[in-house]
Each structure stands twice: as structure tokens, then as C-alpha cells.
Design an enzyme around this catalytic site. Sequence first.
Site, PDB file in Angstrom:
ATOM      1  N   ASN B 408      48.199  39.663  42.396  1.00 18.55           N
ATOM      2  CA  ASN B 408      47.941  38.430  41.663  1.00 18.55           C
ATOM      3  C   ASN B 408      46.458  38.233  41.411  1.00 18.55           C
ATOM      4  O   ASN B 408      45.995  38.377  40.283  1.00 18.55           O
ATOM      5  CB  ASN B 408      48.543  37.238  42.423  1.00 18.55           C
ATOM      6  CG  ASN B 408      48.532  35.974  41.584  1.00 18.55           C
ATOM      7  OD1 ASN B 408      47.932  35.921  40.518  1.00 18.55           O
ATOM      8  ND2 ASN B 408      49.190  34.934  42.064  1.00 18.55           N
ATOM      9  N   ASP B 409      45.711  37.957  42.473  1.00 15.02           N
ATOM     10  CA  ASP B 409      44.283  37.675  42.293  1.00 15.02           C
ATOM     11  C   ASP B 409      43.529  38.833  41.629  1.00 15.02           C
ATOM     12  O   ASP B 409      42.571  38.613  40.899  1.00 15.02           O
ATOM     13  CB  ASP B 409      43.634  37.365  43.649  1.00 15.02           C
ATOM     14  CG  ASP B 409      44.173  36.068  44.239  1.00 15.02           C
ATOM     15  OD1 ASP B 409      44.612  35.193  43.457  1.00 15.02           O
ATOM     16  OD2 ASP B 409      44.157  35.928  45.465  1.00 15.02           O
TER      17      ASP B 409
END
Lengths: 93, 481
Positions: B408-409
Site C-alpha cells: 500500500n504505502d
Amino acid sequence: MDFISILSIFVLACFVGYYVVWSVTPALHTPLMAVTNAISSVIIVGALIAAAEAGSPTAKYLGLAGVVLASINIFGGFAVTERMLAMYKKKEK
Amino acid sequence: MTFSVLAGAADAAATPAWVPLAYLVSGVFFILALRGLSSPATSRAGNRNGIIGMLIAVATTLVTHDIANIVEIGIAIAIGGLIGFTIARRIAMTAMPELVAGFHSLVGLAAVLVGWAAYLNPGAFGLLVDGAISPVSKVEMGLGIAIGAITFSGSVIAFAKLSGKMSGSPILLPGRHIINLGTLAAIIVLTGLFAAATGPAATLPFIVAVTVLAFAIGSLLIIPIGGADMPVVVSMLNSYSGWAAAAMGFTLGNTAMIITGALVGSSGAILSYIMCRAMNRSFISVIAGGFGADDSGGSGEPREQRPYKQGSAEDAAYMLEQAEKVIIIPGYGMAVAQAQHALREMSDVLEENGTEVKFAIHPVAGRMPGHMNVLLAEASVDYDKVFELEDINSEFAQADVAFIIGANDVVNPAAKTDKSSPIYGMPVFDVDKAKQVFFIKRSMGGVGYAGVDNDVFYMDQTVMLLSDAKKMVEEIVKALD
């Protein structure tokens, strides 16, 4: 050995470590940690001396305990590294 | 002079000349062990060199000391060896981070035990000068015990967090920086007092205090650090375990221990640096802890629900069949879902179909350096299809599909554009340049460890595949057939 000789070896070994570790491919960083773990258990040398020498029963048992802990690490560390490295494959071309 | 080496061997009591040489050779083998890891092709030979180095060190120690207790020592090695082997054979590859943390704790504890043994029986270690331990030796001993104890308790906390026995979210104590700095200062002062004091009665309280405080500070240092920062913590503890071995090497004047300690210490330090750089965070801020804690993330305003597209496994399979080039980005979610085998099956099917498939790995993906690489290797993905961030990032513009699974990040464009974002400056994958993005995610609720929303979810070309990663990939494979 006198302190300065030991310090010289230490400082030079830090530089060797610096260059050798930068040359490790990032794909193998997990095996790197596992194998550094195994080799840092060379501390077993100290534990063996304590366990082998007479003089202090307490020191002997501390040494034996140290031998057990370091052995877990040595056998476990090298074995798990071997297991991981065996998985890195490239298709035969 | 020429024969002194041989003459020395016969008289083990007075450290023969070949002994330091043997330890030096052992140290060289350890250097070769790490050198072998520069490529997967040479890595196994490297590991063997490590084993040879260890055998030389252990054999040298045993033959040069009074081995009256050889049976007990043999039993101790057998017990440890059996436990180690069993763990190494049974451990799941996804559990590698906690295994490494657990092993670090053992090195730390062993260092404490050896330090204490040297304190109680200095004669055995040749530390007695005029019937007392020299102040320099005591400083080395005190530091060795302190670093070992910090490594031990820190690794135990890291192990508990990584294995889920303890919450991965940071736990913040009020005034922790003052407590931590005070404790560290106290350890240094007490080590000095320990070195200055003479006789068992005077030195004992100091060394006990150093040991106890070091055990305490080790856990206090790791408790406030959150799950996303664990790659740095594991690397840092790796480094500490090396410095502990080096400090013991100084105490015992042992070359093998000093070389190894320096190698491992630098290795862990470099890995910590690589991890910090990959998150664009300073080492100090990671150590200070609290990243991703609730008190920093929640600004109070409710997140608006923005529109996104949701797709099914069939939609994804259809698009993947059309694609000529697919880049897969795995993250920690893939490890949690154990989706690596299904993922490899999917890439096999796509390749048979003529699609070019590559894997892109961010340095901080997972919970330890190289975590994703090991999992893909376990699933028999060829390592020449697996690429690092800087080697593949320019290829997203030519990719038909960016397939994000459990990451995600590391794909969040806010890291490039939003200066107020906690992950601003972190190098990320340019997935927004790919023609189509598939994003496998459990639900729209969780937003990564940094606690920031991700614009990739809402892009025109993004299709969210909301499901368990393994289940979703298996369904895609089924739909592809």
C-alpha cells in the site's frame, strides 16, 4: 594481545564489513541476516572457555548455558540459511 | 624460531602461536561467507565457508583448553544443535522475521552469560593481571554485558511484536525519551564505576546494576516502535548482536570474535540505513518510535468516501489475458495471506500466454530486509524476474498492468506530491503510469501502516479487488484457464 592490536583488527574489520555488505545483493538480505546471526554465535568460543575451565562452578554452568544458546543459533542459523539459499533458482537457459 | 609453532602446539597452557592464527583464519572464512552472498549463484558456497569458519573456531577453543568437562560440553552442543536444527527445518518462510529476532535474542543472552562467566572466573580467560581484572578489561566486559542484555530484551519484544504475541502498534509511555536517555547514561556511569572499583565485593553491585538496567532499556527502546518500522528494528538488533560479540572479543582478545562482531555490526548498520533511506526517515526518528500511532495519525476530520471501481476475479483475468507486460508488486499482505504460491501459478499461466511478467520489490516491503524475495524464491519464482525499486520503476510507463498485492504505502503517490504526508519523500513505485492497475486489498477500511489514504485507489485506471489475497489470486488463476 595488546589493546592497540585488537583495536586495529576491529577497525579494519569494520571497513571490510562495510564493503562486503554493500556488495550483497538486496534479494539476499534475509539470508544475510540469518547467516550473520549464525556467525555472531562465534561467541560460543567464550562460552566454551568458561565451560571447560575449572575454578568457578557458577562460571562453568553459565558457560554451559551459553554453549546451548549459541549452538541453537549456529545450527539453526546455518541450516535455515542453507534452506533459504537452496530456494533461489534460475531457470536453465 | 621456525619450530616455535610446533613446539607451542605441544604445550597448550601457554597459548601457542598457531592459536591466534587459527582464529584469524576462522575470521577470514566468515568474511568469505558474507562475500558469497553477492549473488545467489555463489551464496551456498558462502554459507559453507561460514560453517568451516565456525568449526575452526570451536575446534581451536576445545583443543587449547582443559577439556575435563568435554562430556557436558558435548551434551550442551547436542541439545542446542537439535533445537536449532528442528526450528530451522520446521519454520515457515513467512515467519522468518520473528525467527531472526528470536535468534538475535539468543546471541544477546549468550553474550551476557559469557561476560558474567568471565567476571566470575577471570583466570580461565587469562584476564588476571597481578591477581585482578584490569580496568580496560572491565570496561569491555561491562559494555559487552550491557549490549548483550539490550540485544536480548529488545529482540524478545521484537519477536513478540512480529509473531503477534504483542500488539504491533506502538505503545507510548509518557516521558519515555527522558527515561531512556537517563537509563543509558546510568549504564555508562555504572560501567565506569565498575572499572574503577577493585575486588569482588566492590565490583559486584555495579555489574549487577548494569545488567539489570540494560535488560530494562532493551525492552523500553523497542516497545514504542510500530510494526511498519520493524525492518529497521530487526536490522538494528542484528547490528547490536554483532557489537555484543565484538565487545566480548575485546575482553577475550579473540580475533575471530572481533572480526565477526565487526562484520555483523556493520552489516546490521548498513541494512538499517538502507531501510531508513527507503522510507525517507531518519534513524533517530525510527528509534524515537511512535510512527503510525493513533495519537499522530487521526486529525479528527472524518475521511470522505471517494468513488472507486470494484472488480471481480473474472474482470482481472480478462484484462490480464490481454496484457503484454505485467508488473506484480507484493507487500506484507501477500505474506500474511500466504499468497506467494498462487501468485507464481498466476504468473506461470500468464507467461504461457505470452505475457511478460516481472516482480517489483520495495526495500521495505514485508517485515525484514529481503522478506519478499525469500517468499517468492520459496514459491519457485526465478530470481532474474524479481527486480528492485530503482531497476524497474522506469518500466511502469510501458506496463499494461500493475498488479498490487498486499502492498500500500510503497505505491502511494502522496510520497511524491503531498508535503504534509507522513510518508512524503519515500521512494515509491510509479504505478500511476501503468495503463491499468489492479489493487488486491482486504477491504477499503485499512489504509496501510502509515495511516494515510492512497490516491491510487481512486484513479480512473484502478480496479479494486477486495478480498483475501490468496483467494483472489486463486480465483484469477481459475478464470484464466
